[in-house]
Motif scaffolding. Structure first.
Motif, PDB file in Angstrom:
ATOM      1  N   TYR A 121       2.263  49.485  -4.514  1.00  0.00           N
ATOM      2  CA  TYR A 121       3.143  50.288  -5.363  1.00  0.00           C
ATOM      3  C   TYR A 121       2.251  51.022  -6.359  1.00  0.00           C
ATOM      4  O   TYR A 121       1.545  50.396  -7.152  1.00  0.00           O
ATOM      5  N   SER A 122       2.263  52.350  -6.300  1.00  0.00           N
ATOM      6  CA  SER A 122       1.328  53.151  -7.097  1.00  0.00           C
ATOM      7  C   SER A 122       2.036  53.846  -8.253  1.00  0.00           C
ATOM      8  O   SER A 122       2.859  54.745  -8.044  1.00  0.00           O
ATOM      9  N   ASP A 123       1.697  53.437  -9.479  1.00  0.00           N
ATOM     10  CA  ASP A 123       2.236  54.132 -10.652  1.00  0.00           C
ATOM     11  C   ASP A 123       1.716  55.563 -10.733  1.00  0.00           C
ATOM     12  O   ASP A 123       2.402  56.458 -11.233  1.00  0.00           O
ATOM     13  N   LEU A 124       0.500  55.784 -10.242  1.00  0.00           N
ATOM     14  CA  LEU A 124      -0.062  57.138 -10.253  1.00  0.00           C
ATOM     15  C   LEU A 124       0.801  58.076  -9.414  1.00  0.00           C
ATOM     16  O   LEU A 124       1.128  59.199  -9.841  1.00  0.00           O
ATOM     17  N   LEU A 125       1.176  57.649  -8.226  1.00  0.00           N
ATOM     18  CA  LEU A 125       2.040  58.476  -7.394  1.00  0.00           C
ATOM     19  C   LEU A 125       3.404  58.678  -8.052  1.00  0.00           C
ATOM     20  O   LEU A 125       3.957  59.783  -8.032  1.00  0.00           O
TER      21      LEU A 125
END
Length: 391
Positions: A245-249
Motif C-alpha cells: 500500500y503506497s502513500d506516495l501513489l
C-alpha cells in the motif's frame, strides 16, 4: 511481451513485485535481485539551462520524476493541439516513431505539421522518409559505446564496445549531438572535443578512463552483489519498508494497491464497439530476428522471417472463413492494414496477435494513443478491439 505496454501495465508490474515481496523473493539468488547500475557522470542538460519543462511532466509526474524523461506518447498532441505548448521542431535519433509509436496515422499527421523534422539514422527509415533533413550516422558498429551488465549478472561490469568498422567515415551519434549542442550555445555543457574525452568524464566516479576500459575486454567489475541488502539499508520508500500500500501513489491520486481496471476498449467496457470489432488484438509480439523496426534490411534475417502475419486460432479462423496464408484486412477504430493470416493453436480463441515494426503492415496503425496507463503514460498495445475481413 512487455507487461508495461498495457493500460494496466504499471499496476501489473507492482502486483508482480508485491508477490515477490510476500513470498520472500526479494534480493536473493533466483529472485528479484537488486543491482546498481554503474555510477556514470550525467550529460543531460538540467532544468534552468533554458530547457522547457518536459512534455508529460504534469500528466505523469511520477514517471517524469523517476525517469527524467518526457512522455513521447503526448508529442502528437503537443504538435497538433499545442498542449502544453507548441512543438514546432523535432530531432529523432535512435527511434522510428512512424512504426513504433501508437496510432501511426496520427503520428504521421503530427510529423507532417512540424516546421522542421530531422532524423539521425544510418538507415532511411519510414520516419526518415518524412523528414526535412536526414543526417546519416555510423551504426553501433562504427562508434565506441559503453555497456553495463547489471541487468543480467550478479557481478555487474561496465565495458567498452569499441568501434569495429566505419568505412564510410560517418559521424557517430555523439559527434552529431555535440555539434548541435555547440551550435545552440551549450558548448559549456559539452566541453569535450572527442568522444573518448566524454567517456572518460562519464567514468570519473569509477576512477577509470577510456583507455582503461579499452584494455579491459572483459569489462570492469564495479559492484559485488550481496543478498538482502534491505535488512541494513531499507527500501527507497517513505517508510523504508516494502509498501504494497503506497502513500506516495495515493498522494498523487493513484490506486495505492495494485488494482486492475478494465481497459477503456474491451468487450466489457465498450460492448457497442465489441459488436462491430469482436476480436481482442494484442500487438508488439517479438520476432527473434528483429528488434522493434530494426534489421529488416539484413538479407540473412529477412530470409528467416520474410513477411508479417496475424496469428489467429483455428476455431476463430474457421468461423471467419479464413484459411492459413489468406490475405486479410485487420481493422480497428484507428485504421486498417492488410496482412497474411497464420493459424495457430497456441493463441486463445477470439484473440489475434501481430508483431510490430513492419513498414508494409504497420501494426501501430491499429493501436491507440488516447487511453494511456494513468501512471506511466504507456500505451495499451495489448488490449484493443479489432475485426478481420477476408480479402
Amino acid at each position: 511481451m512487455a507487461v508495461e505496454l498495457s493500460t494496466n501495465g504499471f499496476q501489473a508490474a507492482r502486483g508482480i513485485a508485491a508477490l515477490q515481496a510476500i513470498t520472500g523473493n526479494l534480493d536473493i539468488a533466483g529472485g528479484a535481485v537488486f543491482l546498481n547500475e554503474a555510477p556514470l557522470s550525467d550529460l543531460q542538460l538540467m532544468p534552468g539551462s533554458g530547457v522547457k519543462q518536459a512534455i508529460g511532466a504534469d500528466e505523469y509526474p511520477l514517471f517524469h520524476k523517476v525517469s527524467r524523461n518526457a512522455q513521447a506518447n503526448l508529442y502528437a498532441r503537443a504538435i497538433l493541439e499545442e498542449k502544453p505548448y507548441p512543438l514546432k521542431g523535432l530531432v529523432v535519433a535512435g527511434s522510428n516513431p512512424v512504426l513504433t509509436w501508437p496510432n501511426a496515422g496520427r503520428v504521421r499527421e503530427a510529423l507532417s505539421r512540424l516546421e522542421f523534422l530531422a532524423v539521425i539514422d544510418p538507415v532511411m527509415t519510414a520516419t526518415a522518409r518524412q523528414a526535412h533533413l536526414v543526417l546519416p550516422c555510423a551504426s553501433f558498429l562504427g562508434g565506441d559505446e559503453l555497456w553495463d551488465s547489471s541487468h543480467i549478472s550478479l557481478e555487474p561490469r561496465i565495458g567498452l564496445a569499441p568501434r569495429i568498422c566505419n568505412d564510410g567515415g560517418l559521424p557517430t551519434h555523439w559527434e552529431i549531438w555535440r555539434e548541435i549542442a555547440v551550435r545552440m550555445g551549450h558548448s559549456d555543457s559539452f566541453p569535450w572535443s572527442t568522444e573518448e574525452e566524454a567517456i572518460t568524464f562519464r567514468l570519473k566516479a569509477l576512477e577509470l578512463t577510456y583507455a582503461d576500459l579499452r584494455d579491459m575486454p572483459e569489462g570492469y567489475a564495479y559492484h559485488r552483489w550481496t543478498a538482502k541488502k534491505y535488512e541494513k539499508e531499507g527500501f527507497d520508500t517513505d517508510s523504508g519498508k516494502v509498501e504494497i500500500y503506497s502513500d506516495l501513489l495515493k498522494r498523487h491520486g493513484y490506486d495505492p494497491v495494485p488494482t486492475y481496471a478494465e481497459p477503456a476498449e474491451s468487450p466489457l467496457s465498450t460492448p457497442d464497439v465489441a459488436s462491430l470489432f469482436p476480436l481482442v488484438l494484442t500487438t508488439g509480439a517479438r520476432r527473434l530476428e528483429y528488434l522493434h523496426s530494426r534489421f529488416r534490411n539484413v538479407d540473412s534475417l529477412r530470409s528467416r522471417a520474410p513477411e508479417p502475419y496475424v496469428e489467429i486460432h483455428p476455431a476463430t479462423a474457421e468461423s471467419l472463413g479464413v484459411k492459413d496464408g489468406d490475405m486479410v484486412l485487420v481493422e480497428t477504430l484507428r485504421g486498417s492494414i492488410e496482412v497474411r493470416a497464420k493459424r495457430t493453436p497456441s493463441i486463445l480463441a477470439g484473440v489475434i496477435s501481430m508483431s510490430h515494426g513492419w513498414d508494409e503492415a504497420n501494426a501501430n496503425v491499429l493501436t491507440d494513443d488516447a487511453c494511456l496507463d494513468p501512471v506511466s503514460g504507456f500505451p495499451g498495445g495489448r488490449c484493443l478491439l479489432a475485426r478481420i475481413v477476408r480479402r
